[in-house]
Design a protein around this motif. Structure first.
Motif, mmCIF file in Angstrom:
data_model
loop_
_atom_site.group_PDB
_atom_site.id
_atom_site.type_symbol
_atom_site.label_atom_id
_atom_site.label_comp_id
_atom_site.label_asym_id
_atom_site.label_seq_id
_atom_site.Cartn_x
_atom_site.Cartn_y
_atom_site.Cartn_z
ATOM 1 N N THR A 172 0.800 -1.232 0.000
ATOM 2 C CA THR A 172 0.000 0.000 0.000
ATOM 3 C C THR A 172 0.831 1.280 0.000
ATOM 4 O O THR A 172 0.306 2.339 -0.313
ATOM 5 C CB THR A 172 -0.947 0.037 1.212
ATOM 6 N N ALA A 173 2.120 1.206 0.322
ATOM 7 C CA ALA A 173 2.951 2.411 0.384
ATOM 8 C C ALA A 173 3.004 3.167 -0.948
ATOM 9 O O ALA A 173 2.868 4.399 -0.953
ATOM 10 C CB ALA A 173 4.352 2.070 0.871
ATOM 11 N N PRO A 174 3.170 2.497 -2.094
ATOM 12 C CA PRO A 174 3.160 3.256 -3.351
ATOM 13 C C PRO A 174 1.818 3.947 -3.625
ATOM 14 O O PRO A 174 1.783 5.058 -4.151
ATOM 15 C CB PRO A 174 3.455 2.207 -4.417
ATOM 16 N N VAL A 175 0.742 3.304 -3.248
ATOM 17 C CA VAL A 175 -0.579 3.907 -3.440
ATOM 18 C C VAL A 175 -0.707 5.162 -2.581
ATOM 19 O O VAL A 175 -1.146 6.219 -3.061
ATOM 20 C CB VAL A 175 -1.700 2.894 -3.096
ATOM 21 N N TRP A 176 -0.326 5.072 -1.308
ATOM 22 C CA TRP A 176 -0.385 6.243 -0.434
ATOM 23 C C TRP A 176 0.565 7.339 -0.909
ATOM 24 O O TRP A 176 0.286 8.526 -0.758
ATOM 25 C CB TRP A 176 -0.078 5.854 1.007
ATOM 26 N N GLY A 177 1.693 6.946 -1.497
ATOM 27 C CA GLY A 177 2.610 7.929 -2.052
ATOM 28 C C GLY A 177 1.985 8.689 -3.199
ATOM 29 O O GLY A 177 2.113 9.922 -3.299
ATOM 30 N N ARG A 178 1.274 7.983 -4.069
ATOM 31 C CA ARG A 178 0.583 8.655 -5.182
ATOM 32 C C ARG A 178 -0.524 9.571 -4.674
ATOM 33 O O ARG A 178 -0.722 10.671 -5.176
ATOM 34 C CB ARG A 178 0.008 7.609 -6.138
ATOM 35 N N VAL A 179 -1.247 9.098 -3.668
ATOM 36 C CA VAL A 179 -2.304 9.932 -3.089
ATOM 37 C C VAL A 179 -1.701 11.191 -2.470
ATOM 38 O O VAL A 179 -2.230 12.298 -2.647
ATOM 39 C CB VAL A 179 -3.117 9.137 -2.035
ATOM 40 N N ALA A 180 -0.586 11.045 -1.776
ATOM 41 C CA ALA A 180 0.063 12.206 -1.166
ATOM 42 C C ALA A 180 0.556 13.178 -2.230
ATOM 43 O O ALA A 180 0.488 14.400 -2.035
ATOM 44 C CB ALA A 180 1.223 11.757 -0.285
ATOM 45 N N ASP A 181 1.032 12.661 -3.362
ATOM 46 C CA ASP A 181 1.473 13.538 -4.439
ATOM 47 C C ASP A 181 0.308 14.305 -5.057
ATOM 48 O O ASP A 181 0.443 15.464 -5.422
ATOM 49 C CB ASP A 181 2.186 12.740 -5.533
ATOM 50 N N ARG A 182 -0.837 13.651 -5.164
ATOM 51 C CA ARG A 182 -1.988 14.298 -5.802
ATOM 52 C C ARG A 182 -2.763 15.211 -4.859
ATOM 53 O O ARG A 182 -3.202 16.294 -5.249
ATOM 54 C CB ARG A 182 -2.935 13.227 -6.350
ATOM 55 N N ARG A 183 -2.977 14.768 -3.631
ATOM 56 C CA ARG A 183 -3.823 15.506 -2.688
ATOM 57 C C ARG A 183 -3.051 16.348 -1.688
ATOM 58 O O ARG A 183 -3.623 17.188 -1.020
ATOM 59 C CB ARG A 183 -4.711 14.530 -1.903
ATOM 60 N N GLY A 184 -1.792 16.033 -1.501
ATOM 61 C CA GLY A 184 -0.981 16.737 -0.517
ATOM 62 C C GLY A 184 -0.799 15.892 0.736
ATOM 63 O O GLY A 184 -1.630 15.045 1.063
ATOM 64 N N PRO A 185 0.292 16.111 1.444
ATOM 65 C CA PRO A 185 0.588 15.266 2.604
ATOM 66 C C PRO A 185 -0.400 15.434 3.756
ATOM 67 O O PRO A 185 -0.717 14.467 4.440
ATOM 68 C CB PRO A 185 1.997 15.696 3.012
ATOM 69 N N LEU A 186 -0.912 16.635 3.975
ATOM 70 C CA LEU A 186 -1.842 16.831 5.090
ATOM 71 C C LEU A 186 -3.141 16.067 4.876
ATOM 72 O O LEU A 186 -3.666 15.443 5.801
ATOM 73 C CB LEU A 186 -2.120 18.319 5.303
ATOM 74 N N TRP A 187 -3.664 16.086 3.675
ATOM 75 C CA TRP A 187 -4.894 15.353 3.366
ATOM 76 C C TRP A 187 -4.669 13.856 3.576
ATOM 77 O O TRP A 187 -5.495 13.160 4.145
ATOM 78 C CB TRP A 187 -5.326 15.618 1.921
ATOM 79 N N THR A 188 -3.530 13.360 3.102
ATOM 80 C CA THR A 188 -3.227 11.941 3.208
ATOM 81 C C THR A 188 -3.057 11.510 4.661
ATOM 82 O O THR A 188 -3.597 10.484 5.073
ATOM 83 C CB THR A 188 -1.954 11.626 2.409
ATOM 84 N N LEU A 189 -2.316 12.275 5.438
ATOM 85 C CA LEU A 189 -2.108 11.927 6.845
ATOM 86 C C LEU A 189 -3.397 11.999 7.648
ATOM 87 O O LEU A 189 -3.599 11.219 8.569
ATOM 88 C CB LEU A 189 -1.044 12.828 7.448
ATOM 89 N N ALA A 190 -4.273 12.923 7.300
ATOM 90 C CA ALA A 190 -5.553 13.043 8.008
ATOM 91 C C ALA A 190 -6.432 11.819 7.757
ATOM 92 O O ALA A 190 -7.306 11.510 8.565
ATOM 93 C CB ALA A 190 -6.282 14.309 7.575
ATOM 94 N N ARG A 191 -6.210 11.103 6.662
ATOM 95 C CA ARG A 191 -7.012 9.914 6.336
ATOM 96 C C ARG A 191 -6.405 8.628 6.840
ATOM 97 O O ARG A 191 -6.894 7.554 6.584
ATOM 98 C CB ARG A 191 -7.191 9.804 4.814
ATOM 99 N N GLY A 192 -5.262 8.678 7.519
ATOM 100 C CA GLY A 192 -4.704 7.480 8.123
ATOM 101 C C GLY A 192 -3.674 6.766 7.302
ATOM 102 O O GLY A 192 -3.631 5.552 7.282
ATOM 103 N N CYS A 193 -2.822 7.483 6.628
ATOM 104 C CA CYS A 193 -1.739 6.866 5.862
ATOM 105 C C CYS A 193 -0.815 6.118 6.808
ATOM 106 O O CYS A 193 -0.444 6.641 7.850
ATOM 107 C CB CYS A 193 -0.968 7.937 5.118
#
Length: 85
Positions: free
Chosen positions: A63-84
């Motif tokens: 799942t790490a590559p998927v979360w990395g892509r999400v962080a690139d698209r949405r930003g790190p704060l959005w990703t961390l708020a969703r439980g990366c």
């Protein structure tokens, strides 16, 4: 080569970055250790506990590559708020 290290290590703000990286690496190791300890106490079997830690590590690796892509698209704060992980 020593001069390039000196330049990198004397860059303003680098001490905070290095400290954050060290803390993150320690936390990642502690998650695996605590998971192993908890699973061993719950099952009284290092075989099962090892399988649990292996499954967790595999899930993080997948799942790490998927979360990395999400962080690139949405930003790190959005990703961390969703439980990366």
């Amino acid at each position: 080569m020593v001069a390039s290290y000196r330049t990198a290590l004397t860059t303003p703000g680098i001490a905070r970055v290095i400290a954050a990286v060290l803390v993150c690496y320690l936390l990642a190791g502690m998650v695996n250790l605590s998971l192993l300890t908890s699973a061993t106490q719950a099952t009284v079997s290092y075989t099962i506990a090892g399988a649990v830690v292996g499954a967790y590590s595999t899930a993080v690796a997948v799942t790490a590559p998927v979360w990395g892509r999400v962080a690139d698209r949405r930003g790190p704060l959005w990703t961390l708020a969703r439980g990366c992980p």
